[in-house]
Write a protein that holds these residues in place. Structure first.
Motif, PDB file in Angstrom:
ATOM      1  N   CYS A 175    -131.571  62.359 -55.717  1.00 52.03           N
ATOM      2  CA  CYS A 175    -131.181  63.237 -54.616  1.00 52.03           C
ATOM      3  C   CYS A 175    -132.042  64.508 -54.599  1.00 52.03           C
ATOM      4  O   CYS A 175    -132.505  64.936 -53.538  1.00 52.03           O
ATOM      5  CB  CYS A 175    -129.703  63.586 -54.736  1.00 52.03           C
TER       6      CYS A 175
ATOM      7  N   LEU B 204    -126.070  60.115 -52.048  1.00 49.91           N
ATOM      8  CA  LEU B 204    -124.723  60.689 -52.142  1.00 49.91           C
ATOM      9  C   LEU B 204    -123.675  59.599 -52.360  1.00 49.91           C
ATOM     10  O   LEU B 204    -122.681  59.826 -53.061  1.00 49.91           O
ATOM     11  CB  LEU B 204    -124.414  61.496 -50.883  1.00 49.91           C
ATOM     12  N   GLY B 205    -123.895  58.426 -51.788  1.00 46.45           N
ATOM     13  CA  GLY B 205    -122.997  57.300 -52.041  1.00 46.45           C
ATOM     14  C   GLY B 205    -123.024  56.880 -53.496  1.00 46.45           C
ATOM     15  O   GLY B 205    -121.971  56.617 -54.099  1.00 46.45           O
ATOM     16  N   TRP B 206    -124.229  56.798 -54.069  1.00 46.60           N
ATOM     17  CA  TRP B 206    -124.322  56.447 -55.491  1.00 46.60           C
ATOM     18  C   TRP B 206    -123.696  57.530 -56.365  1.00 46.60           C
ATOM     19  O   TRP B 206    -123.044  57.231 -57.365  1.00 46.60           O
ATOM     20  CB  TRP B 206    -125.773  56.215 -55.889  1.00 46.60           C
ATOM     21  N   LEU B 207    -123.881  58.786 -55.987  1.00 43.76           N
ATOM     22  CA  LEU B 207    -123.229  59.866 -56.745  1.00 43.76           C
ATOM     23  C   LEU B 207    -121.715  59.756 -56.658  1.00 43.76           C
ATOM     24  O   LEU B 207    -121.017  59.951 -57.659  1.00 43.76           O
ATOM     25  CB  LEU B 207    -123.683  61.230 -56.221  1.00 43.76           C
ATOM     26  N   ALA B 208    -121.192  59.438 -55.497  1.00 43.57           N
ATOM     27  CA  ALA B 208    -119.743  59.276 -55.347  1.00 43.57           C
ATOM     28  C   ALA B 208    -119.230  58.134 -56.221  1.00 43.57           C
ATOM     29  O   ALA B 208    -118.191  58.265 -56.876  1.00 43.57           O
ATOM     30  CB  ALA B 208    -119.388  59.030 -53.883  1.00 43.57           C
ATOM     31  N   ILE B 209    -119.949  57.030 -56.250  1.00 44.07           N
ATOM     32  CA  ILE B 209    -119.543  55.894 -57.094  1.00 44.07           C
ATOM     33  C   ILE B 209    -119.539  56.301 -58.562  1.00 44.07           C
ATOM     34  O   ILE B 209    -118.609  55.976 -59.302  1.00 44.07           O
ATOM     35  CB  ILE B 209    -120.463  54.689 -56.854  1.00 44.07           C
ATOM     36  N   THR B 210    -120.562  57.035 -58.983  1.00 44.56           N
ATOM     37  CA  THR B 210    -120.611  57.419 -60.403  1.00 44.56           C
ATOM     38  C   THR B 210    -119.474  58.359 -60.766  1.00 44.56           C
ATOM     39  O   THR B 210    -118.908  58.246 -61.855  1.00 44.56           O
ATOM     40  CB  THR B 210    -121.957  58.084 -60.763  1.00 44.56           C
ATOM     41  N   PHE B 211    -119.140  59.291 -59.880  1.00 46.75           N
ATOM     42  CA  PHE B 211    -118.075  60.226 -60.211  1.00 46.75           C
ATOM     43  C   PHE B 211    -116.687  59.587 -60.125  1.00 46.75           C
ATOM     44  O   PHE B 211    -115.780  59.980 -60.855  1.00 46.75           O
ATOM     45  CB  PHE B 211    -118.142  61.472 -59.325  1.00 46.75           C
ATOM     46  N   LEU B 212    -116.535  58.612 -59.259  1.00 44.00           N
ATOM     47  CA  LEU B 212    -115.220  57.993 -59.104  1.00 44.00           C
ATOM     48  C   LEU B 212    -114.958  56.859 -60.096  1.00 44.00           C
ATOM     49  O   LEU B 212    -113.816  56.665 -60.512  1.00 44.00           O
ATOM     50  CB  LEU B 212    -115.061  57.461 -57.673  1.00 44.00           C
TER      51      LEU B 212
ATOM     52  N   LYS C 248    -124.950  59.343 -63.335  1.00 40.12           N
ATOM     53  CA  LYS C 248    -124.808  60.565 -62.545  1.00 40.12           C
ATOM     54  C   LYS C 248    -126.129  61.333 -62.532  1.00 40.12           C
ATOM     55  O   LYS C 248    -126.571  61.827 -61.494  1.00 40.12           O
ATOM     56  CB  LYS C 248    -123.696  61.436 -63.114  1.00 40.12           C
TER      57      LYS C 248
END
Length: 119
Positions: free
Chosen positions: A109, A86-94, A102
């Motif tokens: 995940c 989820l941290g990596w997903l947050a970095i990709t979206f931000l 993503k």
């Protein structure tokens, strides 16, 4: 089934991190697509740290799967892995405009969730 999903999840993470680094850092650096400056340094730094984290975490997961599969069936370890995903997903979206990272983090995940259900 749990064992195969664990190997697939962490193997995918290590492979996608390595591919991300080779495409978004090495390839662009060798082709000179970014002019030297603070923006290029930040771009290379973000993508290098992102990819290195994925490769190291993926290799650690593969090593644990190989040496102690029972550890990766425990809830705290799987929750830690989901938190990392989820941290990596947050970095990709931000911070990343393109969709390949993503997809890679999202697939990791999903594989972890499948491993969690089949333990």
């Amino acid at each position: 089934m749990h064992q195969y999903l664990v190997y697939a999840a962490y193997g995918w993470l290590a492979l996608s991190g390595l591919l991300h680094f080779s495409v978004d850092v090495v390839s662009q650096y060798l082709r000179g697509t970014r002019a030297p400056g603070p923006e290029a340094t930040l771009y290379y730094g973000l993508n290098t740290a992102f990819a290195l984290g994925q490769v190291v975490f993926g290799l650690l997961g593969l090593y644990l799967a190989w040496r102690a599969m029972s550890v990766l069936a425990e809830t705290p370890v799987l929750l830690l892995s989901v938190a990392a995903a989820l941290g990596w997903l947050a970095i990709t979206f931000l911070f990343m405009d393109y969709h390949e990272p993503k997809f890679a983090a999202g697939l990791f995940c999903l594989l972890l969730c499948a491993a969690f259900v089949t333990r």
